[in-house]
Design a protein around this motif. Structure first.
Motif, PDB file in Angstrom:
ATOM      1  N   CYS A   1      45.366 -13.662  17.422  1.00  0.00           N
ATOM      2  CA  CYS A   1      46.399 -14.248  18.271  1.00  0.00           C
ATOM      3  C   CYS A   1      46.420 -15.755  18.031  1.00  0.00           C
ATOM      4  N   ASP A   2      47.187 -16.494  18.826  1.00  0.00           N
ATOM      5  CA  ASP A   2      47.341 -17.923  18.572  1.00  0.00           C
ATOM      6  C   ASP A   2      46.329 -18.773  19.335  1.00  0.00           C
ATOM      7  N   TYR A   3      45.273 -18.157  19.880  1.00  0.00           N
ATOM      8  CA  TYR A   3      44.287 -18.924  20.653  1.00  0.00           C
ATOM      9  C   TYR A   3      43.460 -19.818  19.728  1.00  0.00           C
ATOM     10  N   ALA A   4      43.310 -21.081  20.122  1.00  0.00           N
ATOM     11  CA  ALA A   4      42.435 -22.024  19.426  1.00  0.00           C
ATOM     12  C   ALA A   4      41.937 -23.019  20.454  1.00  0.00           C
ATOM     13  N   ALA A   5      40.676 -23.414  20.340  1.00  0.00           N
ATOM     14  CA  ALA A   5      40.105 -24.334  21.321  1.00  0.00           C
ATOM     15  C   ALA A   5      38.902 -25.056  20.739  1.00  0.00           C
ATOM     16  N   ASN A   6      38.678 -26.257  21.227  1.00  0.00           N
ATOM     17  CA  ASN A   6      37.412 -26.928  20.988  1.00  0.00           C
ATOM     18  C   ASN A   6      36.320 -26.065  21.618  1.00  0.00           C
ATOM     19  N   THR A   7      35.151 -25.992  20.999  1.00  0.00           N
ATOM     20  CA  THR A   7      34.096 -25.122  21.537  1.00  0.00           C
ATOM     21  C   THR A   7      33.722 -25.485  22.963  1.00  0.00           C
ATOM     22  N   GLU A   8      33.910 -26.753  23.346  1.00  0.00           N
ATOM     23  CA  GLU A   8      33.578 -27.153  24.708  1.00  0.00           C
ATOM     24  C   GLU A   8      34.576 -26.604  25.719  1.00  0.00           C
ATOM     25  N   ALA A   9      35.732 -26.134  25.245  1.00  0.00           N
ATOM     26  CA  ALA A   9      36.758 -25.636  26.158  1.00  0.00           C
ATOM     27  C   ALA A   9      36.849 -24.115  26.181  1.00  0.00           C
ATOM     28  N   VAL A  10      36.032 -23.435  25.378  1.00  0.00           N
ATOM     29  CA  VAL A  10      36.078 -21.974  25.339  1.00  0.00           C
ATOM     30  C   VAL A  10      35.527 -21.400  26.640  1.00  0.00           C
ATOM     31  N   THR A  11      36.216 -20.418  27.196  1.00  0.00           N
ATOM     32  CA  THR A  11      35.783 -19.805  28.454  1.00  0.00           C
ATOM     33  C   THR A  11      35.402 -18.340  28.221  1.00  0.00           C
ATOM     34  N   PHE A  12      34.605 -17.821  29.141  1.00  0.00           N
ATOM     35  CA  PHE A  12      34.194 -16.417  29.116  1.00  0.00           C
ATOM     36  C   PHE A  12      34.456 -15.852  30.502  1.00  0.00           C
ATOM     37  N   ALA A  13      35.169 -14.753  30.567  1.00  0.00           N
ATOM     38  CA  ALA A  13      35.575 -14.196  31.858  1.00  0.00           C
ATOM     39  C   ALA A  13      34.380 -13.630  32.628  1.00  0.00           C
ATOM     40  N   LEU A  14      34.299 -13.980  33.899  1.00  0.00           N
ATOM     41  CA  LEU A  14      33.268 -13.428  34.781  1.00  0.00           C
ATOM     42  C   LEU A  14      33.652 -11.991  35.113  1.00  0.00           C
ATOM     43  N   ALA A  15      32.775 -11.044  34.756  1.00  0.00           N
ATOM     44  CA  ALA A  15      33.080  -9.623  34.970  1.00  0.00           C
ATOM     45  C   ALA A  15      31.920  -8.947  35.702  1.00  0.00           C
ATOM     46  N   PRO A  16      31.970  -8.883  37.039  1.00  0.00           N
ATOM     47  CA  PRO A  16      30.897  -8.237  37.810  1.00  0.00           C
ATOM     48  C   PRO A  16      30.741  -6.765  37.418  1.00  0.00           C
ATOM     49  N   VAL A  17      29.506  -6.274  37.486  1.00  0.00           N
ATOM     50  CA  VAL A  17      29.216  -4.862  37.188  1.00  0.00           C
ATOM     51  C   VAL A  17      28.480  -4.250  38.373  1.00  0.00           C
ATOM     52  N   ASP A  18      28.303  -2.949  38.338  1.00  0.00           N
ATOM     53  CA  ASP A  18      27.611  -2.240  39.409  1.00  0.00           C
ATOM     54  C   ASP A  18      26.100  -2.433  39.258  1.00  0.00           C
ATOM     55  N   GLY A  19      25.506  -3.133  40.195  1.00  0.00           N
ATOM     56  CA  GLY A  19      24.068  -3.394  40.117  1.00  0.00           C
ATOM     57  C   GLY A  19      23.209  -2.374  40.835  1.00  0.00           C
ATOM     58  N   SER A  20      23.839  -1.385  41.483  1.00  0.00           N
ATOM     59  CA  SER A  20      23.068  -0.414  42.273  1.00  0.00           C
ATOM     60  C   SER A  20      22.263   0.540  41.402  1.00  0.00           C
ATOM     61  N   VAL A  21      22.570   0.583  40.120  1.00  0.00           N
ATOM     62  CA  VAL A  21      21.857   1.516  39.236  1.00  0.00           C
ATOM     63  C   VAL A  21      20.463   1.009  38.862  1.00  0.00           C
ATOM     64  N   HIS A  22      20.180  -0.230  39.175  1.00  0.00           N
ATOM     65  CA  HIS A  22      18.902  -0.818  38.786  1.00  0.00           C
ATOM     66  C   HIS A  22      17.857  -0.631  39.882  1.00  0.00           C
ATOM     67  N   GLY A  23      16.628  -0.379  39.456  1.00  0.00           N
ATOM     68  CA  GLY A  23      15.541  -0.211  40.399  1.00  0.00           C
ATOM     69  C   GLY A  23      15.108  -1.524  41.016  1.00  0.00           C
ATOM     70  N   PRO A  24      14.064  -1.468  41.847  1.00  0.00           N
ATOM     71  CA  PRO A  24      13.588  -2.690  42.497  1.00  0.00           C
ATOM     72  C   PRO A  24      12.931  -3.626  41.491  1.00  0.00           C
ATOM     73  N   VAL A  25      12.772  -4.878  41.927  1.00  0.00           N
ATOM     74  CA  VAL A  25      12.108  -5.874  41.079  1.00  0.00           C
ATOM     75  C   VAL A  25      10.676  -5.439  40.814  1.00  0.00           C
ATOM     76  N   GLU A  26      10.280  -5.559  39.542  1.00  0.00           N
ATOM     77  CA  GLU A  26       8.927  -5.163  39.136  1.00  0.00           C
ATOM     78  C   GLU A  26       8.253  -6.336  38.434  1.00  0.00           C
ATOM     79  N   GLU A  27       7.080  -6.715  38.934  1.00  0.00           N
ATOM     80  CA  GLU A  27       6.359  -7.835  38.324  1.00  0.00           C
ATOM     81  C   GLU A  27       5.572  -7.358  37.106  1.00  0.00           C
ATOM     82  N   LEU A  28       5.610  -8.154  36.042  1.00  0.00           N
ATOM     83  CA  LEU A  28       4.955  -7.806  34.779  1.00  0.00           C
ATOM     84  C   LEU A  28       3.886  -8.826  34.437  1.00  0.00           C
ATOM     85  N   ASP A  29       2.795  -8.323  33.880  1.00  0.00           N
ATOM     86  CA  ASP A  29       1.723  -9.207  33.412  1.00  0.00           C
ATOM     87  C   ASP A  29       2.077  -9.642  31.984  1.00  0.00           C
ATOM     88  N   THR A  30       2.376 -10.921  31.807  1.00  0.00           N
ATOM     89  CA  THR A  30       2.834 -11.418  30.495  1.00  0.00           C
ATOM     90  C   THR A  30       2.109 -12.705  30.124  1.00  0.00           C
TER      91      THR A  30
END
Length: 564
Positions: A231-260
């Motif tokens: 398409c005809d989109y062109a931009a300086n890299t500082e002006a490029v945007t990324f759309a915020l797209a929320p997802v369903d977070g209920s599929v993830h389990g509880p927070v789990e602490e890891l030894d790292t």
């Protein structure tokens, strides 16, 4: 009137070898062909041939600016600091600003740009809506104390620029003035023979809202821009945007602490857990006007500090140091996570969308946490596009993978709005008899940068190759050595000049034909006319500098061809 320049009288010294410090094509060729001379780091002298090219570009700019109703003025380069203090830019420009004092101790600066002064001029000269709209412009030397001047005249500490400013009483009027400039810029760059792209940009220290850059693709360019192949989109890299797209977070389990243990970096963490870096959340700590702020991006991406700085301007952004962790038990170096950061502002890239789950620091030494879900386990204070754009990132308009390219910024246009009018209380009496706040646009073209951009885009392995509109001459007449050939070359040159052509004639005595031919190709005039072996017959050879095509013509045919 004849327009003939003899090389025997021209101050030009060509070089066979590239300057030792030259890295870019324009730097090498403009010096070798005798167009410019380095005076000091980032400071250049325009020699006769270079000045002709510069003035030809300035002429085209003036003609197109005048065509949209622009009025040329000339403001001083030496400026008082007070207007720039009032706008805040005396501090914002930081080390880029040349500052000096006069003998009485008063503070001055060398102008990097002139929004403040133009605003004051209009405030003084215009008092009624009947005085507007108005477009003022100048072609002026600007000054910026670049830390590392480079690429010849492309990035200097002193440079020549056309800056213009529109003043309107309504937003609709500003949009009209902006469109006039946009069209004028397109005509200017097309007349100059530049390959260019118009891209979306950010306003930065200039302020304002809508902003577009005119970029000339070239390997020497200091700007990176994205181009969508679908398409005809062109931009300086500082002006490029990324759309915020929320997802369903209920599929993830509880927070789990890891030894790292011993995993303070994304690389060591990903290797230790056997996961891709994209599954981790990188949390970069910066200081914004001295306050610690966390910036979250996917672990396989880098934070674009320039982009972040543009978003947060005029605030100063800098990386934290080891000393900044002292006395901050909530900040564990190498193991920071957004969950539980109650005293720290958290900025995230839109890729860290609500519902996404991450492996990130647990805010404990040698500990990380998995299933840390955005919106459930931590909140984002501000979403900003802050990652370094990469080849293949989705186009904001159509989703196709973007392409990256290097380019030279040759023009920039801004809808400033009322930023400077508010600072200097620029009002005029409106149609209803009440004060109306003026709205402004700012529009720049790098005249000296255009010389460099043209050299970069049009040169070949033999030297410079100027488009006719900007070349220092229309035709370069070469006498191939003998007296008869020199006599014919001078005669042809005078006839061409009398017919209105701009002529450069190489009549140098004691210079071999080979050197003259090499210099003609290096200097880059569009047409080369050689008085050679058939001079006694009144026949000359016409060579197109760009294509290399040659043709033998009589003198009369050559004059007709070159002046028609």
């Amino acid at each position: 009137m004849a327009q003939v320049q003899r090389m025997s009288r021209l101050m030009v010294k060509t070089l066979r070898d590239d300057p030792a410090d030259a890295e870019t094509l324009n730097h090498k060729l403009l010096v070798r062909a005798g167009y410019v001379r380095r005076t000091a780091a980032g400071i250049w002298t325009w020699l006769p041939l270079g000045k002709k090219v510069y003035e030809n570009i300035a002429r085209v700019v003036r003609e197109e600016m005048d065509a949209i109703g622009g009025q040329e003025v000339l403001l001083p380069a030496l400026l008082p600091k007070e207007p720039y203090e009032a706008s805040g830019r005396y501090e914002e420009y930081g080390d880029l600003l040349f500052r000096l004092k006069d003998r009485k101790g008063a503070d001055y600066l060398l102008g990097p740009t002139h929004e403040e002064i133009f605003t004051q001029v209009v405030k003084d000269q215009c008092s009624s809506y009947k005085d507007l709209p108005v477009i003022l412009y100048q072609i002026q030397t600007k000054y910026r104390d670049e830390a590392r001047p480079r690429a010849g005249v492309l990035r200097g500490r002193e440079f020549q620029m056309k800056d213009s400013y529109s003043f309107d009483t309504t937003d609709e009027g500003l949009a009209e003035s902006y469109a006039l400039h946009r069209g004028a810029y397109q005509r200017i760059f097309e007349r100059l023979g530049l390959d260019y792209r118009i891209v979306s940009a950010v306003a930065g220290a200039m302020g304002g809202s809508k902003s577009e850059e005119f970029l000339a693709p070239a390997p020497a360019g200091e700007d990176t821009f994205v181009d969508c192949p679908a398409c005809d989109y062109a931009a300086n890299t500082e002006a490029v945007t990324f759309a915020l797209a929320p997802v369903d977070g209920s599929v993830h389990g509880p927070v789990e602490e890891l030894d790292t243990p011993d995993t303070p970096t994304i690389e060591t963490l990903a290797e230790h857990l056997g996961v891709p870096a994209s599954a981790t959340l990188k949390n970069l700590l910066v200081k914004v006007d001295g306050e610690i702020v966390a910036v979250g991006v996917p672990g396989d991406r880098e934070v674009d500090l320039g982009k972040l700085g543009e978003h947060l301007a005029p605030a100063e952004v800098e990386l934290v140091t080891a000393e900044d962790f002292e006395g901050r038990e909530d900040l564990v170096r190498g193991y920071v996570g957004p969950q539980g950061l109650e005293k720290v502002r958290y900025i995230a890239d839109p890729r860290v969308a609500p519902g996404t789950a991450w492996i990130t620091g647990a805010n404990k030494q040698d500990k990380h946490a998995k299933n840390v879900v955005c919106g459930r386990d931590f909140e984002v204070d501000d979403y900003l596009d802050v990652v370094v754009v990469e080849e293949g990132d989705p186009c904001p308009s159509c989703g196709t993978g973007l392409k990256l390219d290097r380019a030279i910024e040759i023009g920039h246009i801004f809808q400033l709005g009322r930023k400077y009018a508010d600072t200097f209380q620029l009002d005029v009496l409106g149609q209803q008899g009440k004060p109306v706040r003026v709205t402004m646009g700012s529009y720049g073209i790098g005249v000296s940068r255009a010389v460099a951009a043209l050299a970069e885009q049009t040169a070949d392995d033999k030297g410079l190759c100027w488009p006719k509109e900007v070349a220092p001459a229309d035709v370069h007449v070469v006498a191939a050595g003998k007296a008869l050939q020199t006599e014919l070359a001078l005669d042809v040159a005078e006839k061409l000049g009398a017919a209105g052509a701009r002529v450069l004639v190489d009549d140098r005595a004691g210079v071999s034909p080979g050197v003259k031919f090499t210099d003609a190709e290096l200097i880059g005039v569009p047409q080369i006319l050689v008085a050679g072996r058939r001079s006694a017959e009144g026949v000359v050879e016409l060579k197109d500098r760009r294509t290399g095509e040659r043709e033998e013509l009589t003198v009369e045919e050559a004059i007709t061809r070159l002046t028609s």
